[in-house]
Design a protein around this motif. Structure first.
Motif, mmCIF file in Angstrom:
data_model
loop_
_atom_site.group_PDB
_atom_site.id
_atom_site.type_symbol
_atom_site.label_atom_id
_atom_site.label_comp_id
_atom_site.label_asym_id
_atom_site.label_seq_id
_atom_site.Cartn_x
_atom_site.Cartn_y
_atom_site.Cartn_z
ATOM 1 N N LEU A 168 -14.050 6.287 0.819
ATOM 2 C CA LEU A 168 -14.170 4.429 0.333
ATOM 3 C C LEU A 168 -15.131 4.421 1.155
ATOM 4 C CD1 LEU A 168 -10.541 2.511 1.068
ATOM 5 C CD2 LEU A 168 -12.707 2.056 2.378
ATOM 6 N N LEU A 192 -4.316 9.221 6.535
ATOM 7 C CA LEU A 192 -3.862 9.240 5.868
ATOM 8 C C LEU A 192 -4.809 10.405 4.731
ATOM 9 C CD1 LEU A 192 -1.741 6.042 5.230
ATOM 10 C CD2 LEU A 192 -0.312 8.451 6.027
ATOM 11 N N ASP A 193 -4.399 11.247 4.492
ATOM 12 C CA ASP A 193 -4.842 11.752 3.905
ATOM 13 C C ASP A 193 -5.831 11.336 2.178
ATOM 14 O OD1 ASP A 193 -7.122 13.781 2.637
ATOM 15 O OD2 ASP A 193 -5.341 15.437 2.730
ATOM 16 N N GLY A 194 -6.444 10.582 2.218
ATOM 17 C CA GLY A 194 -6.393 9.371 0.880
ATOM 18 C C GLY A 194 -7.824 9.713 0.529
ATOM 19 N N SER A 246 -5.345 0.545 6.326
ATOM 20 C CA SER A 246 -4.254 0.915 6.045
ATOM 21 C C SER A 246 -4.437 2.461 5.534
ATOM 22 C CB SER A 246 -3.700 -0.193 4.320
ATOM 23 O OG SER A 246 -4.398 0.590 3.279
ATOM 24 N N TRP A 247 -5.473 2.595 5.354
ATOM 25 C CA TRP A 247 -5.317 4.374 4.893
ATOM 26 C C TRP A 247 -5.798 5.218 6.253
ATOM 27 C CZ3 TRP A 247 -4.175 6.559 0.361
ATOM 28 C CH2 TRP A 247 -4.395 5.654 0.213
ATOM 29 N N ASP A 248 -6.101 4.609 7.732
ATOM 30 C CA ASP A 248 -6.777 5.310 8.249
ATOM 31 C C ASP A 248 -5.610 6.687 8.570
ATOM 32 O OD1 ASP A 248 -8.822 3.860 9.228
ATOM 33 O OD2 ASP A 248 -7.852 2.939 11.253
ATOM 34 N N ALA A 293 1.157 3.598 -2.746
ATOM 35 C CA ALA A 293 0.608 5.459 -2.686
ATOM 36 C C ALA A 293 1.992 6.371 -3.022
ATOM 37 C CB ALA A 293 0.035 5.448 -1.560
ATOM 38 N N GLN A 319 0.303 -1.468 0.066
ATOM 39 C CA GLN A 319 0.373 -0.224 -0.359
ATOM 40 C C GLN A 319 0.788 1.496 0.090
ATOM 41 O OE1 GLN A 319 -3.195 -0.781 -0.803
ATOM 42 N NE2 GLN A 319 -3.942 0.262 0.791
ATOM 43 N N MET A 354 -4.795 10.425 -7.068
ATOM 44 C CA MET A 354 -4.769 9.807 -6.321
ATOM 45 C C MET A 354 -6.336 8.776 -6.995
ATOM 46 S SD MET A 354 -3.358 7.889 -4.066
ATOM 47 C CE MET A 354 -2.310 8.013 -2.579
ATOM 48 N N VAL A 372 -7.700 -3.588 3.881
ATOM 49 C CA VAL A 372 -7.205 -1.928 2.640
ATOM 50 C C VAL A 372 -8.324 -0.243 3.903
ATOM 51 C CG1 VAL A 372 -7.937 -0.386 0.788
ATOM 52 C CG2 VAL A 372 -8.122 -2.937 0.944
ATOM 53 N N ARG A 373 -9.319 -0.449 4.235
ATOM 54 C CA ARG A 373 -10.091 0.150 5.012
ATOM 55 C C ARG A 373 -8.359 1.314 6.041
ATOM 56 N NH1 ARG A 373 -11.166 2.096 9.351
ATOM 57 N NH2 ARG A 373 -12.079 -0.216 9.977
#
Length: 143
Positions: free
Chosen positions: A111, A106-108, A102-104, A71, A67, A79, A99-100
């Motif tokens: 989802l 972060l400014d992604g 892994s984005w905790d 990124a 991930q 993105m 997956v969710r």
């Protein structure tokens, strides 16, 4: 490879389908092909069909590394705008939750993890009511 992707450039949509065992190496290989695809574009919506996943590789450190590499390979402005996971089974939901997580922090992208097929398609901006219908539409109207 137990996954594929198809880009609908007009809709700014990427349909990603997994089946069988969802492995990290295969995901990384497919991401590399997608990032090099001439129809790749910033802000595309990624719609994941996880209904046929039968196993998920359980290596969280390796997954987090993938991930992070994915990124960093894509500039922040390139993105996806949204990641929509059609996850009608317990296993598919666990995969999407991985997956969710892994984005905790972060400014992604936004989802969504959705169990209803028509709802997942609608959230991704599709008028089709099933993935089979979407695939027929994509096949008949290539980008």
């Amino acid at each position: 490879m137990p996954l594929s992707y198809e880009i609908d450039a007009k809709r700014r949509l990427v349909l990603v389908e997994y089946w069988g065992r969802a492995g990290i190496d295969e995901s990384a290989e497919m991401f590399g092909k997608y990032a090099a695809d001439p129809n790749f574009a910033p802000g595309q919506i990624h719609l994941f069909d996880l209904r046929r996943v039968t196993e998920v590789e359980q290596n969280f450190p390796k997954f987090m590394q993938f991930q992070a590499e994915a990124a960093s390979a894509v500039a922040p402005e390139a993105m996806p705008s949204m990641l929509v996971y059609y996850s009608p089974t317990e296993l598919a939901r666990r995969m999407a939750e991985m997956v969710r997580k892994s984005w905790d922090g972060l400014d992604g992208p936004t989802l969504a993890i959705i169990e209803d097929e028509a709802e997942a398609l609608a959230v991704a901006g599709c008028t089709e009511k099933s993935f089979d219908e979407l695939k027929r539409t994509l096949a008949s109207d290539p980008a």
